[in-house]
Design a protein around this motif. Structure first.
Motif, PDB file in Angstrom:
ATOM      1  N   TYR A 228       0.823  -1.210   0.000  1.00  0.00           N
ATOM      2  CA  TYR A 228       0.000   0.000   0.000  1.00  0.00           C
ATOM      3  C   TYR A 228       0.859   1.263   0.000  1.00  0.00           C
ATOM      4  CZ  TYR A 228      -2.950   3.749   1.809  1.00  0.00           C
ATOM      5  OH  TYR A 228      -3.587   4.953   1.994  1.00  0.00           O
ATOM      6  N   TYR A 229       1.845   1.329   0.883  1.00  0.00           N
ATOM      7  CA  TYR A 229       2.633   2.557   0.984  1.00  0.00           C
ATOM      8  C   TYR A 229       3.579   2.738  -0.204  1.00  0.00           C
ATOM      9  CZ  TYR A 229       0.711   3.735   5.498  1.00  0.00           C
ATOM     10  OH  TYR A 229      -0.159   4.107   6.507  1.00  0.00           O
ATOM     11  N   ILE A 230       3.978   1.651  -0.855  1.00  0.00           N
ATOM     12  CA  ILE A 230       4.737   1.775  -2.105  1.00  0.00           C
ATOM     13  C   ILE A 230       3.868   2.435  -3.174  1.00  0.00           C
ATOM     14  CG2 ILE A 230       5.672   0.451  -4.059  1.00  0.00           C
ATOM     15  CD1 ILE A 230       6.819  -1.508  -2.020  1.00  0.00           C
ATOM     16  N   ILE A 231       2.626   1.942  -3.301  1.00  0.00           N
ATOM     17  CA  ILE A 231       1.720   2.491  -4.314  1.00  0.00           C
ATOM     18  C   ILE A 231       1.356   3.933  -3.985  1.00  0.00           C
ATOM     19  CG2 ILE A 231      -0.527   2.217  -5.429  1.00  0.00           C
ATOM     20  CD1 ILE A 231       1.560   0.083  -6.136  1.00  0.00           C
ATOM     21  N   TRP A 234       4.515   6.149  -4.867  1.00  0.00           N
ATOM     22  CA  TRP A 234       5.092   6.196  -6.218  1.00  0.00           C
ATOM     23  C   TRP A 234       4.082   6.109  -7.359  1.00  0.00           C
ATOM     24  CZ3 TRP A 234       9.562   8.220  -6.187  1.00  0.00           C
ATOM     25  CH2 TRP A 234      10.472   7.958  -5.161  1.00  0.00           C
ATOM     26  N   LEU A 235       2.783   5.929  -7.065  1.00  0.00           N
ATOM     27  CA  LEU A 235       1.809   5.816  -8.149  1.00  0.00           C
ATOM     28  C   LEU A 235       1.839   7.005  -9.112  1.00  0.00           C
ATOM     29  CD1 LEU A 235      -0.499   4.200  -9.475  1.00  0.00           C
ATOM     30  CD2 LEU A 235      -2.088   5.464  -7.997  1.00  0.00           C
ATOM     31  N   PRO A 236       1.867   8.266  -8.635  1.00  0.00           N
ATOM     32  CA  PRO A 236       1.914   9.373  -9.601  1.00  0.00           C
ATOM     33  C   PRO A 236       3.127   9.298 -10.536  1.00  0.00           C
ATOM     34  CG  PRO A 236       1.331  10.184  -7.433  1.00  0.00           C
ATOM     35  CD  PRO A 236       1.748   8.756  -7.244  1.00  0.00           C
ATOM     36  N   ALA A 237       4.298   8.970  -9.981  1.00  0.00           N
ATOM     37  CA  ALA A 237       5.490   8.862 -10.827  1.00  0.00           C
ATOM     38  C   ALA A 237       5.364   7.704 -11.809  1.00  0.00           C
ATOM     39  CB  ALA A 237       6.729   8.679  -9.953  1.00  0.00           C
ATOM     40  N   PRO A 353       8.766   2.337   0.404  1.00  0.00           N
ATOM     41  CA  PRO A 353       8.935   3.403  -0.580  1.00  0.00           C
ATOM     42  C   PRO A 353      10.396   3.739  -0.869  1.00  0.00           C
ATOM     43  CG  PRO A 353       7.199   3.961   0.960  1.00  0.00           C
ATOM     44  CD  PRO A 353       7.859   2.727   1.499  1.00  0.00           C
ATOM     45  N   THR A 354      11.230   3.754   0.167  1.00  0.00           N
ATOM     46  CA  THR A 354      12.650   4.058  -0.037  1.00  0.00           C
ATOM     47  C   THR A 354      13.324   2.975  -0.875  1.00  0.00           C
ATOM     48  OG1 THR A 354      12.744   5.219   2.077  1.00  0.00           O
ATOM     49  CG2 THR A 354      14.844   4.538   1.110  1.00  0.00           C
TER      50      THR A 354
END
Length: 413
Positions: A228-231, A234-237, A353-354
């Protein structure tokens, strides 16, 4: 036996209090994200320094969650939840009016307060409302998501109406803990005393960190949070790399956030009717895998794939919280398992995310991270099957050594 009107009134007040506490478990820190660029300009922060404001609460969840159950055993669940709301309120004030140091310190305080609330609400449900735990878990997850959406949607318009800028706009989230504090006061009278150290509820931790079932629940919660936190990060990018404009990518990011609330409308009643939760544990994880594959293979239908991702991760949060309650033998054990699951979960979430950003910087493509998330979603389905089985952790160490061997072995598989 039907409840008397007085009991019904007390139960209703308890449920309202739980839902109002839930409004505080995301909104006070997610409402900062839309204002991040203004905050950066105010304090001349680098991207990494600004990103720390989003990571600090997750790290606070990971670090403080294991201690919440112990604090509640000494002070009482109701008093600890009351203190958590007061800590969140103090953090909101500190963040807005004490400069750069206060910005970080207030954000950390908010994370500490939310960590306590995250851990203890499943314990309250297990103790006071065990027959409604599954449906109420969905309802408070829905409340949590809607409050977060409200906070994020209002802070930018409010900023434009205050001459002093974003600081006053962020103070609007102070309403969440203040209202909850007032409504929660009667619970201090009902259950304000700490639990007896010699009572049956005082043997919660019967080795939750050493039980296979506890790890299945914790890794399910953690892996869902990781994806979830990855999406979210980074979803906009990712969408811009697929040819979407900045505004289109931003709109789809909003669709993702709203979609996470959808399962809260239906999943609670569904869980309450099921003998076990294996089917939804597998189904919603695979729904996320389909959304990720679709985003890579057919980006023209991105809105549909993003909705699937939101439903998948939103349902995963509700299922993870429900597993904590349903796999526990008593309220204190539910708090201990909640602390373990959320510590593991948010530690993973803070690193995701990192790690994905580093992979993208090294390989120059979003495809490898997306493929990796698909593999993790399939693994999540397996964990959903294991954690969704109808079994509970043993209530105490004595049960493990002296109780029925078959039941003990089943609980530890």
């Amino acid at each position: 036996m039907r409840e008397t009107p007085i009991v019904q009134k007390k139960t209703g007040l308890l449920i309202i209090g739980i839902l109002l506490i839930a409004t505080n478990l995301r909104a006070p820190f997610t409402s900062l994200a839309p204002l991040q660029e203004l905050v950066r300009e105010t304090f001349t922060l680098t991207a990494a320094q600004a990103g720390l404001l989003q990571t600090l609460p997750l790290l606070a969840f990971a670090v403080f969650s294991p201690f919440a159950a112990g604090i509640a055993r000494r002070a009482g669940m109701e008093r600890t939840l009351f203190c958590s709301l007061a800590i969140i309120a103090a953090g909101v004030c500190l963040r807005s009016f004490t400069g750069l140091v206060g910005l970080y310190a207030g954000t950390l305080l908010i994370g500490l307060g939310i960590a306590l609330g995250n851990v203890l609400l499943p314990g309250i449900l297990k103790r006071d409302l065990p027959h409604k735990a599954a449906s109420l878990t969905g309802l408070y997850a829905l409340t949590m998501g809607l409050a977060a959406a409200l906070g994020s949607a209002t802070v930018v318009p409010l900023t434009n109406h205050f001459h002093t800028g974003w600081q006053n706009a962020l103070m609007i989230t102070l309403a969440f803990p203040l209202i909850a504090l007032v409504v929660w006061l009667p619970q201090l009278v009902r259950h304000g005393a700490p639990q007896s150290k010699d009572g049956p509820q005082a043997q919660p931790s019967a080795g939750v960190w050493g039980a296979g079932l506890a790890w299945q629940v914790s890794l399910y919660f953690g892996l869902n949070s990781f994806i979830y936190y990855i999406i979210v990060a980074w979803l906009p990018a990712m969408l811009q790399s697929l040819g979407f404009s900045i505004s289109e990518a931003g709109s789809l990011h909003g669709v993702l956030q709203l979609s996470t609330a959808i399962p809260g409308f239906f999943i609670g009643p569904v869980l309450a009717r099921l003998r076990d939760q294996r089917a939804p544990g597998v189904l919603f994880a695979l729904t996320g895998a389909v959304g990720l594959v679709g985003l890579m293979m057919l980006p023209s239908l991105a809105t549909f794939w993003v909705v699937l991702l939101g439903i998948s991760t939103g349902a995963g949060v509700i299922l993870g919280l429900a597993f904590i309650t349903l796999r526990s033998s008593n309220a204190a054990q539910a708090s201990a398992l909640s602390g373990m699951a959320q510590s593991v979960g948010y530690l993973l979430a803070a690193t995701g995310p990192t790690a994905v950003g580093l992979i993208h910087d090294r390989l120059g493509s979003w495809t490898p991270p997306l493929v990796g998330c698909v593999a993790l979603a399939i693994l999540l389905a397996g964990l959903g099957y294991l954690a969704g089985r109808a079994r509970q952790l043993p209530a105490s160490p004595e049960f493990v050594t002296n109780g029925p061997a078959l039941k003990s072995l089943k609980a530890r598989r």
